[in-house]
Design a protein around this motif. Structure first.
Motif, mmCIF file in Angstrom:
data_model
loop_
_atom_site.group_PDB
_atom_site.id
_atom_site.type_symbol
_atom_site.label_atom_id
_atom_site.label_comp_id
_atom_site.label_asym_id
_atom_site.label_seq_id
_atom_site.Cartn_x
_atom_site.Cartn_y
_atom_site.Cartn_z
ATOM 1 N N PHE A 181 0.815 -1.213 0.000
ATOM 2 C CA PHE A 181 0.000 0.000 0.000
ATOM 3 C C PHE A 181 0.848 1.263 0.000
ATOM 4 C CE2 PHE A 181 -3.522 -2.684 1.894
ATOM 5 C CZ PHE A 181 -4.337 -2.571 0.795
ATOM 6 N N ARG A 182 2.096 1.162 0.445
ATOM 7 C CA ARG A 182 2.967 2.334 0.380
ATOM 8 C C ARG A 182 3.238 2.752 -1.057
ATOM 9 N NH1 ARG A 182 6.439 3.942 4.573
ATOM 10 N NH2 ARG A 182 8.168 4.124 3.096
ATOM 11 N N GLY A 183 3.104 1.805 -1.987
ATOM 12 C CA GLY A 183 3.293 2.126 -3.398
ATOM 13 C C GLY A 183 2.062 2.669 -4.080
ATOM 14 N N THR A 184 0.918 2.704 -3.389
ATOM 15 C CA THR A 184 -0.294 3.274 -3.980
ATOM 16 C C THR A 184 -0.154 4.795 -4.068
ATOM 17 O OG1 THR A 184 -1.602 1.490 -2.995
ATOM 18 C CG2 THR A 184 -2.794 3.444 -3.765
ATOM 19 N N PRO A 185 -0.371 5.395 -5.224
ATOM 20 C CA PRO A 185 -0.183 6.852 -5.357
ATOM 21 C C PRO A 185 -1.074 7.633 -4.397
ATOM 22 C CG PRO A 185 -0.403 5.810 -7.513
ATOM 23 C CD PRO A 185 -0.752 4.757 -6.496
ATOM 24 N N ASP A 186 -0.468 8.556 -3.651
ATOM 25 C CA ASP A 186 -1.237 9.395 -2.732
ATOM 26 C C ASP A 186 -2.199 10.303 -3.491
ATOM 27 O OD1 ASP A 186 -0.011 8.323 -0.500
ATOM 28 O OD2 ASP A 186 1.627 9.792 -0.534
ATOM 29 N N ALA A 187 -1.811 10.709 -4.711
ATOM 30 C CA ALA A 187 -2.677 11.602 -5.482
ATOM 31 C C ALA A 187 -4.015 10.932 -5.789
ATOM 32 C CB ALA A 187 -1.982 12.005 -6.780
ATOM 33 N N ARG A 201 -14.437 4.051 2.580
ATOM 34 C CA ARG A 201 -14.806 3.923 1.176
ATOM 35 C C ARG A 201 -13.576 3.917 0.277
ATOM 36 N NH1 ARG A 201 -18.920 7.943 -2.184
ATOM 37 N NH2 ARG A 201 -18.929 6.722 -4.131
ATOM 38 N N ILE A 202 -12.580 4.731 0.590
ATOM 39 C CA ILE A 202 -11.344 4.755 -0.191
ATOM 40 C C ILE A 202 -10.656 3.408 -0.125
ATOM 41 C CG2 ILE A 202 -9.025 5.738 -0.287
ATOM 42 C CD1 ILE A 202 -10.223 8.392 0.601
ATOM 43 N N PHE A 203 -10.655 2.791 1.064
ATOM 44 C CA PHE A 203 -9.992 1.498 1.220
ATOM 45 C C PHE A 203 -10.680 0.431 0.377
ATOM 46 C CE2 PHE A 203 -9.966 -2.627 3.454
ATOM 47 C CZ PHE A 203 -8.615 -2.927 3.345
ATOM 48 N N PHE A 204 -12.000 0.314 0.480
ATOM 49 C CA PHE A 204 -12.711 -0.769 -0.198
ATOM 50 C C PHE A 204 -12.912 -0.516 -1.695
ATOM 51 C CE2 PHE A 204 -14.012 -1.739 4.190
ATOM 52 C CZ PHE A 204 -13.787 -3.102 4.216
ATOM 53 N N ARG A 205 -13.015 0.756 -2.098
ATOM 54 C CA ARG A 205 -13.315 1.040 -3.500
ATOM 55 C C ARG A 205 -12.076 1.302 -4.343
ATOM 56 N NH1 ARG A 205 -18.669 2.533 -4.381
ATOM 57 N NH2 ARG A 205 -18.051 2.479 -6.589
ATOM 58 N N ILE A 206 -10.980 1.732 -3.709
ATOM 59 C CA ILE A 206 -9.785 2.103 -4.478
ATOM 60 C C ILE A 206 -8.576 1.261 -4.092
ATOM 61 C CG2 ILE A 206 -8.179 3.970 -5.014
ATOM 62 C CD1 ILE A 206 -10.462 5.927 -4.609
ATOM 63 N N ALA A 207 -8.195 1.301 -2.808
ATOM 64 C CA ALA A 207 -6.958 0.644 -2.389
ATOM 65 C C ALA A 207 -7.050 -0.874 -2.510
ATOM 66 C CB ALA A 207 -6.623 1.042 -0.946
ATOM 67 N N LEU A 208 -8.151 -1.452 -2.053
ATOM 68 C CA LEU A 208 -8.261 -2.912 -2.055
ATOM 69 C C LEU A 208 -8.258 -3.504 -3.467
ATOM 70 C CD1 LEU A 208 -8.344 -4.952 0.245
ATOM 71 C CD2 LEU A 208 -10.831 -5.036 0.007
ATOM 72 N N PRO A 209 -9.005 -2.937 -4.428
ATOM 73 C CA PRO A 209 -8.918 -3.494 -5.795
ATOM 74 C C PRO A 209 -7.523 -3.408 -6.400
ATOM 75 C CG PRO A 209 -10.907 -2.170 -5.562
ATOM 76 C CD PRO A 209 -10.090 -1.939 -4.324
ATOM 77 N N LEU A 210 -6.766 -2.360 -6.050
ATOM 78 C CA LEU A 210 -5.412 -2.232 -6.580
ATOM 79 C C LEU A 210 -4.458 -3.259 -5.958
ATOM 80 C CD1 LEU A 210 -5.005 1.662 -6.630
ATOM 81 C CD2 LEU A 210 -5.387 0.138 -8.581
ATOM 82 N N PHE A 289 5.229 -10.244 -4.296
ATOM 83 C CA PHE A 289 6.481 -9.936 -3.626
ATOM 84 C C PHE A 289 7.273 -8.896 -4.401
ATOM 85 C CE2 PHE A 289 6.101 -13.930 -1.150
ATOM 86 C CZ PHE A 289 6.397 -13.398 0.083
ATOM 87 N N THR A 290 7.208 -8.958 -5.738
ATOM 88 C CA THR A 290 7.947 -7.993 -6.543
ATOM 89 C C THR A 290 7.430 -6.580 -6.312
ATOM 90 O OG1 THR A 290 8.351 -9.660 -8.238
ATOM 91 C CG2 THR A 290 8.622 -7.363 -8.870
ATOM 92 N N ARG A 291 6.110 -6.413 -6.355
ATOM 93 C CA ARG A 291 5.547 -5.077 -6.166
ATOM 94 C C ARG A 291 5.707 -4.593 -4.741
ATOM 95 N NH1 ARG A 291 -0.003 -4.703 -9.791
ATOM 96 N NH2 ARG A 291 0.929 -5.417 -11.758
ATOM 97 N N SER A 292 5.618 -5.517 -3.766
ATOM 98 C CA SER A 292 5.773 -5.099 -2.366
ATOM 99 C C SER A 292 7.207 -4.713 -2.082
ATOM 100 C CB SER A 292 5.329 -6.234 -1.440
ATOM 101 O OG SER A 292 3.979 -6.556 -1.640
ATOM 102 N N GLY A 293 8.159 -5.396 -2.723
ATOM 103 C CA GLY A 293 9.556 -5.132 -2.428
ATOM 104 C C GLY A 293 10.105 -3.870 -3.055
ATOM 105 N N LEU A 294 9.358 -3.249 -3.967
ATOM 106 C CA LEU A 294 9.848 -2.039 -4.621
ATOM 107 C C LEU A 294 9.703 -0.809 -3.759
ATOM 108 C CD1 LEU A 294 8.498 -2.551 -8.252
ATOM 109 C CD2 LEU A 294 10.840 -2.842 -7.444
ATOM 110 N N ASN A 295 8.934 -0.905 -2.677
ATOM 111 C CA ASN A 295 8.629 0.275 -1.862
ATOM 112 C C ASN A 295 9.526 0.326 -0.638
ATOM 113 O OD1 ASN A 295 6.415 0.687 -3.637
ATOM 114 N ND2 ASN A 295 5.286 -0.861 -2.484
ATOM 115 N N GLU A 296 10.135 1.416 -0.453
ATOM 116 C CA GLU A 296 11.002 1.602 0.713
ATOM 117 C C GLU A 296 10.211 2.197 1.869
ATOM 118 O OE1 GLU A 296 13.986 0.575 0.975
ATOM 119 O OE2 GLU A 296 14.216 -0.077 -1.104
#
Length: 296
Positions: A181-187, A201-210, A289-296
């Motif tokens: 989730f740290r890699g999800t764009p804040d914008a 609503r942001i969590f279930f409609r935007i963050a979770l599907p991503l 794992f690849t996408r999770s590991g890209l975020n510092e």
């Protein structure tokens, strides 16, 4: 064996040019075959007659074949398929609990601001280094107070608490989802906030599907670890009817009689769901794992 492409003189386009097998490739192939050896022995032993002794050194192919061991597992004398059903129910419910709590907590640690967030996350990481044997006694006392000892709910309820689940990756799941989730764009989240969406609503409609790749990877990992968990069911479950498969296979001793070929047949049956889940989800494991590991 890999291929490289180059252009030969007098010809247009590219043609494949094969390389020789490298030493690393040969070593990996030999290592893979060595790791398959126990599974070959397991399957061949499951096809031996129940009266055949276990020989040393191992006999890779049985002198006589008896596939009837698998038919015996389906009989009322050996409740292996009851163990299989118990493991399926416990693993599915535990996996659902771990994945949901990990997604919620991971999103909170990644995108929400609250007091002591970093300190709490540090404690969560410390819990990864605490072995299950340290927490099993207080957890047993709690389950006893709730009247859940010798019940499948003693394995499922801790999973609903996420990080406190014994034998399955609660704290690891939170860490993995937080990194994703740290890699999800804040914008993207800020735009939803401007449109009037709240945190839920942001969590279930935007963050979770991503987060589908990470969720799928965590689901596969959690299901496999829950399915293979031996220690927790051994502590909490005492009745044969509610035993999960790892503990139930161990009970193929008196009164059922310890027979190596029958035990190996049960182990083979127990291995099939894990292989199917892993094969179906290995692409998601690598991607998550690849996408999770890209975020510092």
């Amino acid at each position: 064996m890999s291929e490289t492409y180059g252009t030969e003189p007098g010809r247009s386009g590219t043609v494949p040019r094969r390389r020789r097998l490298s030493g690393a490739t040969v070593s990996l192939a030999i290592g893979g075959l060595l790791m398959l050896a126990p599974f070959v022995w397991m399957f061949s032993t499951s096809l031996r007659p129940t009266s055949a002794p276990v020989s040393v050194p191992p006999q890779w192919l049985p002198s006589s074949w008896d596939p009837g061991n698998y038919a015996r597992l389906a009989s009322d004398d050996y409740p292996v398929f009851r163990f299989l059903r118990n493991s399926t129910l416990v693993s599915l419910m535990s996996t659902a609990g771990i994945v949901m709590t990990s997604a919620l907590a991971g999103y909170a640690f990644a995108k929400l601001e609250f007091r002591f967030k970093n300190a709490l996350f540090g404690l969560l990481l410390v819990s990864l280094m605490i072995p299950i044997q340290v927490t099993i006694v207080p957890l047993y006392v709690i389950m006893g107070k709730l009247g859940l000892i010798d019940s499948p709910w003693a394995l499922v309820v801790p999973a609903l608490l996420g990080a406190f689940a014994p034998g399955i990756p609660g704290a690891f799941g939170i860490f993995m989802m937080r990194q994703f989730f740290r890699g999800t764009p804040d914008a993207l989240l800020e735009a939803a906030t401007i449109d009037g969406a709240g945190p839920v609503r942001i969590f279930f409609r935007i963050a979770l599907p991503l987060a589908k790749p990470a969720l799928a990877a965590l689901t596969v990992i959690t299901f496999i670890m829950s399915w293979n968990d031996y220690f927790s069911p051994l502590i909490f479950l005492n009745t044969t009817d509610i035993m999960t498969l790892p503990v139930g296979i161990q009970s193929l001793r008196p009164p059922f009689g310890q027979q190596s070929s029958l035990v190996m047949s049960a182990v083979t049956v127990a291995l099939v769901p894990v292989l199917l889940v892993f094969v179906a989800g290995q692409r998601w494991i690598v991607q998550g794992f690849t996408r999770s590991g890209l975020n510092e």
